[in-house]
Motif scaffolding. Structure first.
Motif, PDB file in Angstrom:
ATOM      1  N   UNK A  35       0.812  -1.205   0.000  1.00 40.87           N
ATOM      2  CA  UNK A  35       0.000   0.000   0.000  1.00 40.87           C
ATOM      3  C   UNK A  35       0.848   1.258   0.000  1.00 40.87           C
ATOM      4  N   UNK A  36       2.036   1.192   0.565  1.00 41.48           N
ATOM      5  CA  UNK A  36       2.902   2.372   0.615  1.00 41.48           C
ATOM      6  C   UNK A  36       3.182   2.890  -0.793  1.00 41.48           C
ATOM      7  N   UNK A  37       3.430   1.992  -1.727  1.00 41.30           N
ATOM      8  CA  UNK A  37       3.698   2.397  -3.112  1.00 41.30           C
ATOM      9  C   UNK A  37       2.450   3.006  -3.749  1.00 41.30           C
ATOM     10  N   UNK A  38       1.304   2.419  -3.467  1.00 37.09           N
ATOM     11  CA  UNK A  38       0.044   2.938  -4.003  1.00 37.09           C
ATOM     12  C   UNK A  38      -0.235   4.329  -3.436  1.00 37.09           C
ATOM     13  N   UNK A  39      -0.064   4.471  -2.137  1.00 32.21           N
ATOM     14  CA  UNK A  39      -0.323   5.754  -1.477  1.00 32.21           C
ATOM     15  C   UNK A  39       0.618   6.833  -2.002  1.00 32.21           C
ATOM     16  N   UNK A  40       1.891   6.510  -2.149  1.00 33.11           N
ATOM     17  CA  UNK A  40       2.873   7.491  -2.611  1.00 33.11           C
ATOM     18  C   UNK A  40       2.591   7.950  -4.042  1.00 33.11           C
ATOM     19  N   UNK A  41       1.903   7.126  -4.814  1.00 35.71           N
ATOM     20  CA  UNK A  41       1.605   7.462  -6.207  1.00 35.71           C
ATOM     21  C   UNK A  41       0.343   8.308  -6.365  1.00 35.71           C
ATOM     22  N   UNK A  48      -6.086  13.360   5.599  1.00 37.23           N
ATOM     23  CA  UNK A  48      -5.988  12.194   6.474  1.00 37.23           C
ATOM     24  C   UNK A  48      -6.477  12.624   7.853  1.00 37.23           C
ATOM     25  N   UNK A  49      -7.523  11.952   8.341  1.00 38.68           N
ATOM     26  CA  UNK A  49      -8.068  12.236   9.668  1.00 38.68           C
ATOM     27  C   UNK A  49      -7.788  11.026  10.537  1.00 38.68           C
ATOM     28  N   UNK A  62      -1.019   7.389  11.026  1.00 38.79           N
ATOM     29  CA  UNK A  62      -1.746   8.428  10.290  1.00 38.79           C
ATOM     30  C   UNK A  62      -0.807   9.506   9.793  1.00 38.79           C
ATOM     31  N   UNK A  63       0.146   9.880  10.637  1.00 32.57           N
ATOM     32  CA  UNK A  63       1.148  10.871  10.242  1.00 32.57           C
ATOM     33  C   UNK A  63       1.972  10.352   9.072  1.00 32.57           C
ATOM     34  N   UNK A  64       2.365   9.087   9.147  1.00 29.91           N
ATOM     35  CA  UNK A  64       3.146   8.476   8.073  1.00 29.91           C
ATOM     36  C   UNK A  64       2.344   8.436   6.774  1.00 29.91           C
ATOM     37  N   UNK A  65       1.065   8.102   6.878  1.00 30.02           N
ATOM     38  CA  UNK A  65       0.208   8.067   5.686  1.00 30.02           C
ATOM     39  C   UNK A  65       0.149   9.440   5.043  1.00 30.02           C
ATOM     40  N   UNK A  66      -0.088  10.461   5.857  1.00 29.18           N
ATOM     41  CA  UNK A  66      -0.170  11.819   5.317  1.00 29.18           C
ATOM     42  C   UNK A  66       1.149  12.253   4.679  1.00 29.18           C
ATOM     43  N   UNK A  67       2.262  11.900   5.299  1.00 32.44           N
ATOM     44  CA  UNK A  67       3.570  12.263   4.743  1.00 32.44           C
ATOM     45  C   UNK A  67       3.859  11.501   3.449  1.00 32.44           C
ATOM     46  N   UNK A  68       3.230  10.351   3.281  1.00 34.81           N
ATOM     47  CA  UNK A  68       3.462   9.524   2.093  1.00 34.81           C
ATOM     48  C   UNK A  68       2.674   9.996   0.882  1.00 34.81           C
ATOM     49  N   UNK A  69       1.639  10.792   1.103  1.00 36.68           N
ATOM     50  CA  UNK A  69       0.812  11.290   0.009  1.00 36.68           C
ATOM     51  C   UNK A  69       1.262  12.715  -0.307  1.00 36.68           C
ATOM     52  N   UNK A  70       1.744  12.923  -1.517  1.00 38.10           N
ATOM     53  CA  UNK A  70       2.217  14.266  -1.863  1.00 38.10           C
ATOM     54  C   UNK A  70       1.129  15.325  -1.641  1.00 38.10           C
ATOM     55  N   UNK A  71       1.448  16.334  -0.826  1.00 36.06           N
ATOM     56  CA  UNK A  71       0.527  17.442  -0.598  1.00 36.06           C
ATOM     57  C   UNK A  71      -0.629  17.157   0.356  1.00 36.06           C
ATOM     58  N   UNK A  74      -3.087  16.682   7.223  1.00 33.72           N
ATOM     59  CA  UNK A  74      -3.322  15.762   8.325  1.00 33.72           C
ATOM     60  C   UNK A  74      -4.092  16.458   9.432  1.00 33.72           C
ATOM     61  N   UNK A  75      -5.097  15.775   9.938  1.00 33.48           N
ATOM     62  CA  UNK A  75      -5.824  16.237  11.114  1.00 33.48           C
ATOM     63  C   UNK A  75      -5.796  15.120  12.145  1.00 33.48           C
ATOM     64  N   UNK A  76      -5.087  15.347  13.243  1.00 30.49           N
ATOM     65  CA  UNK A  76      -5.080  14.409  14.366  1.00 30.49           C
ATOM     66  C   UNK A  76      -6.127  14.929  15.353  1.00 30.49           C
ATOM     67  N   UNK A  77      -7.119  14.101  15.646  1.00 29.72           N
ATOM     68  CA  UNK A  77      -8.224  14.518  16.502  1.00 29.72           C
ATOM     69  C   UNK A  77      -7.965  14.085  17.944  1.00 29.72           C
ATOM     70  N   UNK A  78      -7.738  15.054  18.833  1.00 32.43           N
ATOM     71  CA  UNK A  78      -7.505  14.724  20.240  1.00 32.43           C
ATOM     72  C   UNK A  78      -8.724  14.016  20.843  1.00 32.43           C
ATOM     73  N   UNK A  79      -8.454  13.010  21.658  1.00 28.80           N
ATOM     74  CA  UNK A  79      -9.524  12.300  22.350  1.00 28.80           C
ATOM     75  C   UNK A  79     -10.252  11.267  21.508  1.00 28.80           C
ATOM     76  N   UNK A  80      -9.941  11.178  20.228  1.00 28.98           N
ATOM     77  CA  UNK A  80     -10.621  10.223  19.354  1.00 28.98           C
ATOM     78  C   UNK A  80      -9.836   8.924  19.294  1.00 28.98           C
ATOM     79  N   UNK A  81     -10.564   7.816  19.391  1.00 26.31           N
ATOM     80  CA  UNK A  81      -9.950   6.501  19.302  1.00 26.31           C
ATOM     81  C   UNK A  81      -9.989   5.980  17.887  1.00 26.31           C
ATOM     82  N   UNK A  82     -10.323   4.697  17.750  1.00 29.80           N
ATOM     83  CA  UNK A  82     -10.289   4.034  16.442  1.00 29.80           C
ATOM     84  C   UNK A  82     -11.582   4.203  15.656  1.00 29.80           C
TER      85      UNK A  82
END
Length: 111
Positions: A35-41, A48-49, A62-71, A74-82
């Motif tokens: 998936x990393x290759x697909x995401x990077x493309x 990414x939430x 989630x941070x890694x996913x956002x960094x892997x997608x050009x542009x 990222x929104x990290x939601x405090x207090x939110x679980x899965x």
């Protein structure tokens, strides 16, 4: 005299993973590499939430996913679980509406 085979076994010094768990982890790692290759493309706007308190997929992923997608943004939601929660619905909606408006504005500006 007691048989040595009837004595309780000593507890292992560390947990021995269940074979199915090992297979699941290896499968997930293999899928993640693919998936990393697909995401990077990806060449589309992406938001990414991710829940800050997600015990299943850590926020770092989630941070890694956002960094892997050009542009990507990222929104990290405090207090939110899965899980998606109704109580966070308004937050999700605002984040998505704001993101779409930003993308549309960039497209109108020709950026």
């Amino acid at each position: 005299m007691a048989s040595p085979f009837l004595r309780p076994l000593p507890k292992p010094k560390r947990a021995i993973p269940h074979p199915l768990s090992v297979c699941e982890v290896l499968t997930a790692k293999s899928a993640a590499r693919q998936m990393a290759a697909v995401i990077a493309a990806l060449k589309i706007p992406a938001l990414v939430i991710h829940g800050a308190d997600d015990p299943v997929i850590l926020a770092a992923h989630g941070e890694d996913t956002a960094q892997s997608i050009p542009g990507a943004e990222l929104l990290i939601v405090p207090g939110l679980g899965h899980d998606f929660t109704e109580s966070a619905g308004a937050l999700y909606l605002k984040a998505i509406v704001d993101f779409v408006a930003k993308v549309e504005a960039r497209e109108r500006a020709g950026a």
